[in-house]
Design a protein around this motif. Structure first.
Motif, PDB file in Angstrom:
ATOM      1  N   ASP A 184      -6.253   7.513  -1.460  1.00  0.00           N
ATOM      2  CA  ASP A 184      -5.893   6.595  -0.379  1.00  0.00           C
ATOM      3  C   ASP A 184      -5.738   5.198  -0.973  1.00  0.00           C
ATOM      4  O   ASP A 184      -6.687   4.641  -1.544  1.00  0.00           O
ATOM      5  CB  ASP A 184      -6.977   6.610   0.698  1.00  0.00           C
ATOM      6  CG  ASP A 184      -6.615   5.786   1.926  1.00  0.00           C
ATOM      7  OD1 ASP A 184      -5.930   4.759   1.776  1.00  0.00           O
ATOM      8  OD2 ASP A 184      -7.034   6.178   3.035  1.00  0.00           O
ATOM      9  N   ALA A 185      -4.558   4.626  -0.826  1.00  0.00           N
ATOM     10  CA  ALA A 185      -4.296   3.307  -1.412  1.00  0.00           C
ATOM     11  C   ALA A 185      -5.202   2.232  -0.830  1.00  0.00           C
ATOM     12  O   ALA A 185      -5.603   1.299  -1.533  1.00  0.00           O
ATOM     13  CB  ALA A 185      -2.835   2.926  -1.203  1.00  0.00           C
ATOM     14  N   GLN A 186      -5.559   2.352   0.438  1.00  0.00           N
ATOM     15  CA  GLN A 186      -6.443   1.360   1.043  1.00  0.00           C
ATOM     16  C   GLN A 186      -7.827   1.392   0.399  1.00  0.00           C
ATOM     17  O   GLN A 186      -8.449   0.349   0.200  1.00  0.00           O
ATOM     18  CB  GLN A 186      -6.559   1.598   2.552  1.00  0.00           C
ATOM     19  CG  GLN A 186      -5.299   1.248   3.320  1.00  0.00           C
ATOM     20  CD  GLN A 186      -5.492   1.405   4.816  1.00  0.00           C
ATOM     21  OE1 GLN A 186      -5.928   2.454   5.296  1.00  0.00           O
ATOM     22  NE2 GLN A 186      -5.180   0.383   5.559  1.00  0.00           N
ATOM     23  N   GLN A 188      -8.481   2.402  -2.693  1.00  0.00           N
ATOM     24  CA  GLN A 188      -8.348   1.843  -4.036  1.00  0.00           C
ATOM     25  C   GLN A 188      -8.192   0.323  -3.998  1.00  0.00           C
ATOM     26  O   GLN A 188      -8.730  -0.387  -4.850  1.00  0.00           O
ATOM     27  CB  GLN A 188      -7.153   2.481  -4.751  1.00  0.00           C
ATOM     28  CG  GLN A 188      -7.327   3.951  -5.093  1.00  0.00           C
ATOM     29  CD  GLN A 188      -8.324   4.187  -6.223  1.00  0.00           C
ATOM     30  OE1 GLN A 188      -8.787   3.248  -6.871  1.00  0.00           O
ATOM     31  NE2 GLN A 188      -8.659   5.448  -6.470  1.00  0.00           N
ATOM     32  N   LEU A 189      -7.456  -0.181  -3.000  1.00  0.00           N
ATOM     33  CA  LEU A 189      -7.313  -1.633  -2.860  1.00  0.00           C
ATOM     34  C   LEU A 189      -8.669  -2.288  -2.662  1.00  0.00           C
ATOM     35  O   LEU A 189      -8.998  -3.286  -3.323  1.00  0.00           O
ATOM     36  CB  LEU A 189      -6.398  -1.951  -1.674  1.00  0.00           C
ATOM     37  CG  LEU A 189      -6.303  -3.440  -1.284  1.00  0.00           C
ATOM     38  CD1 LEU A 189      -5.664  -4.250  -2.402  1.00  0.00           C
ATOM     39  CD2 LEU A 189      -5.506  -3.594   0.018  1.00  0.00           C
ATOM     40  N   GLU A 190      -9.470  -1.722  -1.765  1.00  0.00           N
ATOM     41  CA  GLU A 190     -10.787  -2.310  -1.507  1.00  0.00           C
ATOM     42  C   GLU A 190     -11.708  -2.149  -2.717  1.00  0.00           C
ATOM     43  O   GLU A 190     -12.507  -3.049  -3.014  1.00  0.00           O
ATOM     44  CB  GLU A 190     -11.417  -1.690  -0.266  1.00  0.00           C
ATOM     45  CG  GLU A 190     -12.755  -2.298   0.116  1.00  0.00           C
ATOM     46  CD  GLU A 190     -12.703  -3.808   0.342  1.00  0.00           C
ATOM     47  OE1 GLU A 190     -13.717  -4.480   0.064  1.00  0.00           O
ATOM     48  OE2 GLU A 190     -11.636  -4.325   0.776  1.00  0.00           O
ATOM     49  N   TRP A 208      -6.585  -1.591  -8.501  1.00  0.00           N
ATOM     50  CA  TRP A 208      -5.359  -2.153  -7.921  1.00  0.00           C
ATOM     51  C   TRP A 208      -4.110  -1.467  -8.488  1.00  0.00           C
ATOM     52  O   TRP A 208      -3.138  -1.243  -7.766  1.00  0.00           O
ATOM     53  CB  TRP A 208      -5.300  -3.649  -8.188  1.00  0.00           C
ATOM     54  CG  TRP A 208      -6.244  -4.452  -7.335  1.00  0.00           C
ATOM     55  CD1 TRP A 208      -6.759  -4.091  -6.122  1.00  0.00           C
ATOM     56  CD2 TRP A 208      -6.783  -5.733  -7.638  1.00  0.00           C
ATOM     57  NE1 TRP A 208      -7.582  -5.077  -5.647  1.00  0.00           N
ATOM     58  CE2 TRP A 208      -7.617  -6.105  -6.551  1.00  0.00           C
ATOM     59  CE3 TRP A 208      -6.647  -6.614  -8.714  1.00  0.00           C
ATOM     60  CZ2 TRP A 208      -8.307  -7.325  -6.529  1.00  0.00           C
ATOM     61  CZ3 TRP A 208      -7.331  -7.827  -8.689  1.00  0.00           C
ATOM     62  CH2 TRP A 208      -8.154  -8.178  -7.602  1.00  0.00           C
ATOM     63  N   GLU A 210      -3.928   1.612  -9.401  1.00  0.00           N
ATOM     64  CA  GLU A 210      -3.846   2.907  -8.738  1.00  0.00           C
ATOM     65  C   GLU A 210      -3.343   2.757  -7.293  1.00  0.00           C
ATOM     66  O   GLU A 210      -2.531   3.557  -6.825  1.00  0.00           O
ATOM     67  CB  GLU A 210      -5.215   3.587  -8.742  1.00  0.00           C
ATOM     68  CG  GLU A 210      -5.250   4.962  -8.102  1.00  0.00           C
ATOM     69  CD  GLU A 210      -4.421   6.016  -8.811  1.00  0.00           C
ATOM     70  OE1 GLU A 210      -4.355   7.154  -8.298  1.00  0.00           O
ATOM     71  OE2 GLU A 210      -3.838   5.715  -9.877  1.00  0.00           O
ATOM     72  N   ALA A 211      -3.801   1.738  -6.597  1.00  0.00           N
ATOM     73  CA  ALA A 211      -3.332   1.502  -5.228  1.00  0.00           C
ATOM     74  C   ALA A 211      -1.830   1.242  -5.210  1.00  0.00           C
ATOM     75  O   ALA A 211      -1.103   1.776  -4.366  1.00  0.00           O
ATOM     76  CB  ALA A 211      -4.081   0.322  -4.610  1.00  0.00           C
ATOM     77  N   ALA A 220      -0.948  -1.735   1.682  1.00  0.00           N
ATOM     78  CA  ALA A 220      -2.065  -1.686   0.742  1.00  0.00           C
ATOM     79  C   ALA A 220      -1.572  -1.746  -0.696  1.00  0.00           C
ATOM     80  O   ALA A 220      -2.124  -2.482  -1.530  1.00  0.00           O
ATOM     81  CB  ALA A 220      -2.888  -0.424   0.970  1.00  0.00           C
ATOM     82  N   GLY A 221      -0.534  -0.963  -0.997  1.00  0.00           N
ATOM     83  CA  GLY A 221       0.009  -0.962  -2.345  1.00  0.00           C
ATOM     84  C   GLY A 221       0.639  -2.296  -2.717  1.00  0.00           C
ATOM     85  O   GLY A 221       0.504  -2.779  -3.854  1.00  0.00           O
ATOM     86  N   ALA A 224      -2.071  -4.795  -3.450  1.00  0.00           N
ATOM     87  CA  ALA A 224      -2.624  -4.547  -4.779  1.00  0.00           C
ATOM     88  C   ALA A 224      -1.686  -5.066  -5.864  1.00  0.00           C
ATOM     89  O   ALA A 224      -2.137  -5.659  -6.855  1.00  0.00           O
ATOM     90  CB  ALA A 224      -2.868  -3.051  -4.961  1.00  0.00           C
TER      91      ALA A 224
END
Length: 237
Positions: A184-186, A188-190, A208, A210-211, A220-221, A224
């Motif tokens: 989940d990009a969100q 990974q962002l967090e 970031w 990976e996001a 989210a991506g 990042a």
């Protein structure tokens, strides 16, 4: 004969499942079917159909009608309908009405287990949007107990912990979110945000990156990717 068989199969489903199945394949047909049905299940079906068309404000109103009819009938389903209304109000960007609906859902005392956890999670989202961080933490803790397998609960708990300066908890909770939903990009962002706040440059860059890879065309991506530009700027100095 095949069509008749499908129709008979649909008719055999319980009303809510029947409506959900129809709304998934043809939300307009589900809306037409439910529009004249003033029962609690009919109003709920309308809410499901409208949700399937991204008409969240109308859906929320339909779920609230279902809850009120259910309360009058004392059939034990009102809390579930209030919770659905709250979720729809959140999707419709109205946290004040979402909180009111979710207050009603949780005050009823009939939600248990996962349903109670998801309602608490939604109320926490509304409370964060309204700036009531202390109350949101209480609801998130309940959600982590009753909906522990939901990565969103861990993600939001980690985000709230970071924003309030509790990086120890933020790291622990984002770790739980990553265990459940590393794709989940969100999440990974967090994870990158928490690593950056902790002074872990390598961890922030990895998360970031990976996001951005997972969701290059989604918010989210993209967030990042913007965060990663600071590393490029540092290299140019």
């Amino acid at each position: 004969m095949i069509l008749l068989g499908l129709a008979l199969q649909a008719a055999a489903l319980p009303p809510a499942e029947n409506c959900a199945a129809m709304a998934a394949s043809d939300p307009l047909a589900a809306e037409r079917r439910a529009s004249a049905d003033r029962s609690a299940s009919g109003r709920a079906c309308l809410g499901i159909a409208l949700t399937g068309q991204d008409r969240f404000v109308e859906a929320a109103s339909a779920f609230e009608e279902a809850a009120r009819v259910s309360e009058l009938a004392r059939d034990g389903s009102a809390a579930r309908y209030w919770a659905q209304a709250g979720n729809a109000w959140l999707a419709g960007q109205d946290p004040t009405k979402a909180r009111a609906a979710l207050d009603a859902a949780l005050a009823a005392g009939t939600l248990t287990g996962l349903e109670r956890g998801e309602a608490a999670l939604d109320r926490a989202r509304a409370l964060v949007a309204l700036g009531d961080v202390k109350a949101a933490r209480g609801d998130l803790d309940l959600a982590l107990k009753d909906a522990a397998d939901d990565p969103l609960a861990w993600l939001l708990s980690a985000t709230l912990a970071r924003r309030t300066g509790d990086l120890v908890r933020a790291k622990a909770d984002i770790g739980q979110a990553l265990r459940r939903s590393a794709d989940d990009a969100q999440v990974q962002l967090e994870a990158g945000n928490i690593a950056a706040a902790s002074g872990d440059e390598a961890g922030a860059k990895a998360a970031w990156t990976e996001a951005a890879r997972l969701a290059p065309d989604r918010p989210a991506g993209q967030s990042a990717a913007r965060a990663l530009t600071q590393f490029a700027a540092d290299q140019q100095k």
